[in-house]
Scaffold this motif. Sequence first.
Motif, PDB file in Angstrom:
ATOM      1  N   GLY A 114       0.807  -1.209   0.000  1.00 55.35           N
ATOM      2  CA  GLY A 114       0.000   0.000   0.000  1.00 55.35           C
ATOM      3  C   GLY A 114       0.839   1.256   0.000  1.00 55.35           C
ATOM      4  N   GLN A 115       0.167   2.403  -0.131  1.00 54.27           N
ATOM      5  CA  GLN A 115       0.853   3.689  -0.206  1.00 54.27           C
ATOM      6  C   GLN A 115       0.135   4.727   0.659  1.00 54.27           C
ATOM      7  OE1 GLN A 115       1.141   4.927  -4.328  1.00 54.27           O
ATOM      8  NE2 GLN A 115       1.384   2.817  -5.024  1.00 54.27           N
ATOM      9  N   LEU A 116       0.935   5.652   1.196  1.00 51.66           N
ATOM     10  CA  LEU A 116       0.405   6.807   1.910  1.00 51.66           C
ATOM     11  C   LEU A 116       0.913   8.054   1.198  1.00 51.66           C
ATOM     12  CD1 LEU A 116      -0.890   8.315   4.350  1.00 51.66           C
ATOM     13  CD2 LEU A 116       1.306   8.030   5.535  1.00 51.66           C
ATOM     14  N   HIS A 117       0.009   8.937   0.828  1.00 51.03           N
ATOM     15  CA  HIS A 117       0.364  10.200   0.186  1.00 51.03           C
ATOM     16  C   HIS A 117      -0.061  11.351   1.089  1.00 51.03           C
ATOM     17  CE1 HIS A 117       0.238   8.407  -4.179  1.00 51.03           C
ATOM     18  NE2 HIS A 117       0.997   7.719  -3.343  1.00 51.03           N
ATOM     19  N   LEU A 118       0.828  12.334   1.233  1.00 48.30           N
ATOM     20  CA  LEU A 118       0.514  13.538   2.010  1.00 48.30           C
ATOM     21  C   LEU A 118       0.785  14.771   1.163  1.00 48.30           C
ATOM     22  CD1 LEU A 118       2.212  11.396   4.094  1.00 48.30           C
ATOM     23  CD2 LEU A 118       1.286  13.029   5.733  1.00 48.30           C
ATOM     24  N   HIS A 135      -3.894  13.848   3.938  1.00 50.54           N
ATOM     25  CA  HIS A 135      -3.310  12.572   3.537  1.00 50.54           C
ATOM     26  C   HIS A 135      -4.401  11.663   2.978  1.00 50.54           C
ATOM     27  CE1 HIS A 135      -4.796  11.478   7.593  1.00 50.54           C
ATOM     28  NE2 HIS A 135      -4.938  10.267   7.065  1.00 50.54           N
ATOM     29  N   HIS A 136      -3.983  10.698   2.187  1.00 49.93           N
ATOM     30  CA  HIS A 136      -4.887   9.676   1.663  1.00 49.93           C
ATOM     31  C   HIS A 136      -4.080   8.431   1.334  1.00 49.93           C
ATOM     32  CE1 HIS A 136      -3.536  12.062  -1.839  1.00 49.93           C
ATOM     33  NE2 HIS A 136      -3.492  10.892  -2.452  1.00 49.93           N
ATOM     34  N   PHE A 137      -4.784   7.337   1.043  1.00 45.52           N
ATOM     35  CA  PHE A 137      -4.136   6.043   0.843  1.00 45.52           C
ATOM     36  C   PHE A 137      -4.352   5.541  -0.578  1.00 45.52           C
ATOM     37  CE2 PHE A 137      -5.465   6.374   5.293  1.00 45.52           C
ATOM     38  CZ  PHE A 137      -4.254   6.166   5.939  1.00 45.52           C
ATOM     39  N   HIS A 138      -3.430   4.681  -1.004  1.00 42.44           N
ATOM     40  CA  HIS A 138      -3.540   4.018  -2.300  1.00 42.44           C
ATOM     41  C   HIS A 138      -3.243   2.535  -2.112  1.00 42.44           C
ATOM     42  CE1 HIS A 138      -3.713   7.574  -5.060  1.00 42.44           C
ATOM     43  NE2 HIS A 138      -3.277   8.150  -3.955  1.00 42.44           N
ATOM     44  N   GLY A 139      -3.866   1.728  -2.961  1.00 39.43           N
ATOM     45  CA  GLY A 139      -3.643   0.294  -2.908  1.00 39.43           C
ATOM     46  C   GLY A 139      -2.446  -0.141  -3.728  1.00 39.43           C
ATOM     47  N   LEU A 140      -2.290  -1.456  -3.880  1.00 37.95           N
ATOM     48  CA  LEU A 140      -1.167  -2.005  -4.622  1.00 37.95           C
ATOM     49  C   LEU A 140      -1.161  -1.555  -6.071  1.00 37.95           C
ATOM     50  CD1 LEU A 140      -1.074  -5.680  -3.292  1.00 37.95           C
ATOM     51  CD2 LEU A 140       0.572  -3.868  -2.837  1.00 37.95           C
ATOM     52  N   ASP A 141      -2.343  -1.359  -6.656  1.00 38.25           N
ATOM     53  CA  ASP A 141      -2.434  -0.974  -8.058  1.00 38.25           C
ATOM     54  C   ASP A 141      -2.334   0.531  -8.254  1.00 38.25           C
ATOM     55  OD1 ASP A 141      -4.805  -0.224  -6.890  1.00 38.25           O
ATOM     56  OD2 ASP A 141      -6.105  -1.203  -8.361  1.00 38.25           O
ATOM     57  N   GLY A 142      -2.108   1.273  -7.167  1.00 42.97           N
ATOM     58  CA  GLY A 142      -2.027   2.725  -7.264  1.00 42.97           C
ATOM     59  C   GLY A 142      -3.359   3.420  -7.162  1.00 42.97           C
ATOM     60  N   GLY A 143      -4.458   2.653  -7.131  1.00 46.72           N
ATOM     61  CA  GLY A 143      -5.779   3.250  -7.040  1.00 46.72           C
ATOM     62  C   GLY A 143      -6.074   3.813  -5.657  1.00 46.72           C
ATOM     63  N   HIS A 144      -6.905   4.853  -5.619  1.00 47.57           N
ATOM     64  CA  HIS A 144      -7.257   5.504  -4.357  1.00 47.57           C
ATOM     65  C   HIS A 144      -8.052   4.555  -3.464  1.00 47.57           C
ATOM     66  CE1 HIS A 144      -8.195   8.883  -1.700  1.00 47.57           C
ATOM     67  NE2 HIS A 144      -9.423   8.388  -1.641  1.00 47.57           N
ATOM     68  N   LYS A 145      -7.749   4.584  -2.156  1.00 45.07           N
ATOM     69  CA  LYS A 145      -8.477   3.785  -1.173  1.00 45.07           C
ATOM     70  C   LYS A 145      -9.087   4.719  -0.128  1.00 45.07           C
ATOM     71  CE  LYS A 145      -6.904  -0.021   0.562  1.00 45.07           C
ATOM     72  NZ  LYS A 145      -7.927  -0.974   0.103  1.00 45.07           N
ATOM     73  N   ASN A 146     -10.284   4.374   0.321  1.00 45.28           N
ATOM     74  CA  ASN A 146     -10.969   5.189   1.315  1.00 45.28           C
ATOM     75  C   ASN A 146     -10.454   4.954   2.727  1.00 45.28           C
ATOM     76  OD1 ASN A 146     -12.686   6.410  -0.583  1.00 45.28           O
ATOM     77  ND2 ASN A 146     -14.063   4.643  -0.544  1.00 45.28           N
TER      78      ASN A 146
END
Length: 256
Positions: A58-62, A71-82
């Motif tokens: 997973g990913q964390l973007h700030l 901040h928000h999160f992204h999954g393995l495929d780079g897609g946005h996660k809630n």
Amino acid sequence: MTDLSLRLPNRRLRAVLNLGTKNAATVTLPPRFAKPVLFADWDDTDEFCALYVEFTDGQLHLETSEGRLEHHFHGLDGGHKNSSPWPIADTERLIVWAKLLLTDFKALMPELLDDIAQAAAWHDEGYDLYVCEVEEPTQLDLLEVEVEGELMTLPWLGAGSVAHDHIDGDNHPIALLWTPDGAEPDRPIAQAWLDPRSGAPLTKAGPGVDWTLVGMPADEVLSWLEGIYLNHHVIPDAEGTLLAAVLSRLGGLDAD
């Protein structure tokens, strides 16, 4: 396929930089977050600053701008996660650390990025040590990184001239642009992008291209484009490698 063995040797780069106070380094991260892939971006125009923290799961973007830090999160495929892909307690710790890291990084802008760019430029000229300038005595950090060698690629051997540029789409696509004369290349003839599963570049020829006019067969053009994509968009350059090392040092992820 591009021959990955035809590469220039790796080279060492040492840089002495002013990294200021490392507040994020005081936070101990859970073991699952021991080895993130880090990247940061800065825009002088509106003092926009972003931090990208990527893991295998997973990913964390700030982002911070105009006094707001989100901040928000992204999954393995780079897609946005809630929601976060990690346990709540671990996520809270990661967010605290990442906010401190982004704040520390932004406080050093734009001088730090200028120093990183200068150090990379010195490296490209064959020098292996860069020392930043300071106006008064201060604690500095020595960082040592290994910069990967680029693939050895031939110049464009077809007719006319070419250029490549980013285009809209998933997985970092670029277009190969061509012109038969000395004008600015503007005719798309091929595309390359990153395979999200393998991390290798993929290519495809554009429709309706007269490869006789281009002066090279489509398969040779695609092989050449693959090497260009690897050099410019996959293999980390000196600037990107040093930036990652700076973020790791600010975050307390490596030894001083």
